[in-house]
Design an enzyme around this catalytic site. Sequence first.
Site: not given
Length: 296
Positions: A166, A268
């Site tokens: 992330h 991400e």
Amino acid sequence: MSQHLHPKTQAVSSGVSRQDGHGGLSKLVLTHPSGSTAEVYLHGAHVTSWCDAAGRNALWVSRRSRWDSSATIRGGIPVVFPQFAELGPLPKHGFARTAEWETGDSGSDDGAVWVQLRLGDNEATRALWPHRFEAELRVELSGSLRVALEVVNTGNAPFEFTAALHSYFHIADVDEVVVSGLEGIRYRDKTRYGAESVQENSALRIRGETDRVYAYAPDELQVRDASGGILLRKRGFPDAVVWNPGPQLAQKLDDFADDEFRTMVCVEAACVEQPVRLTPGQRWTGEQVLSHLPAS
Ligand code: TA6
């Protein structure tokens, strides 16, 4: 040699030391002969910085981040595993990002300094997710930053998971940043209750809250503004996620300052659309390699 180091610095291997980080949490510091550095907290196996020789961090971390073992560090590269977002019964984004990982091997060879962190199932993980597994995060610093997540099914029944790296990137100005590589790709828009859309044939610009899962995205993406940018090359992660909370949501996040949506964007490498299924003994690896792009 360790007598020359700060008292709370412990040499681990060539180019790698263990230090006390924010909130007293332990971190591994990688130092490349070129002068670039990277830091990885054992809490969450969380990469929080990737700095060039001048000390500029390409990763963004909130000045409001909490630094304690019960919270997720806000910024850097949270490891999302074994559940992406709220797509299942587990706590949001799974438990890996708030778990304490162990230091594995580390070293330096072929022009790279690297560390490995490990997380295996334990009573707490099995209470949430009843599976036996071993996860390893390898962080490799050379001219680029390579982050690879490996998961092995060590049990005797199959399991499925979703995952992501992330990554929060530091940008000069959200109004100027451009994310390219996603042109023509189908995405789910979380700001519109998961409605499906297709990215138009131009690069993505951030205009307000943006929260999209691009399915089967190309393996090369760029995050760019006039001062340069980042090339993200992914492997094993078919999808890509782009997130910026925009001004309203930023105000509601207590570990995120109101104005900080201007200087960050998350892009991400993810595996969301089709969960990974591992049978006993099977292994999966997903990775992303980040490199700097020159100013245009
Ligand atoms: O990956 C995008 C996302 O799932 C967004 O929906 C947003 O909530 C973001 O992650 C951050 O989640 P967090 O739980 O870290 O606040």
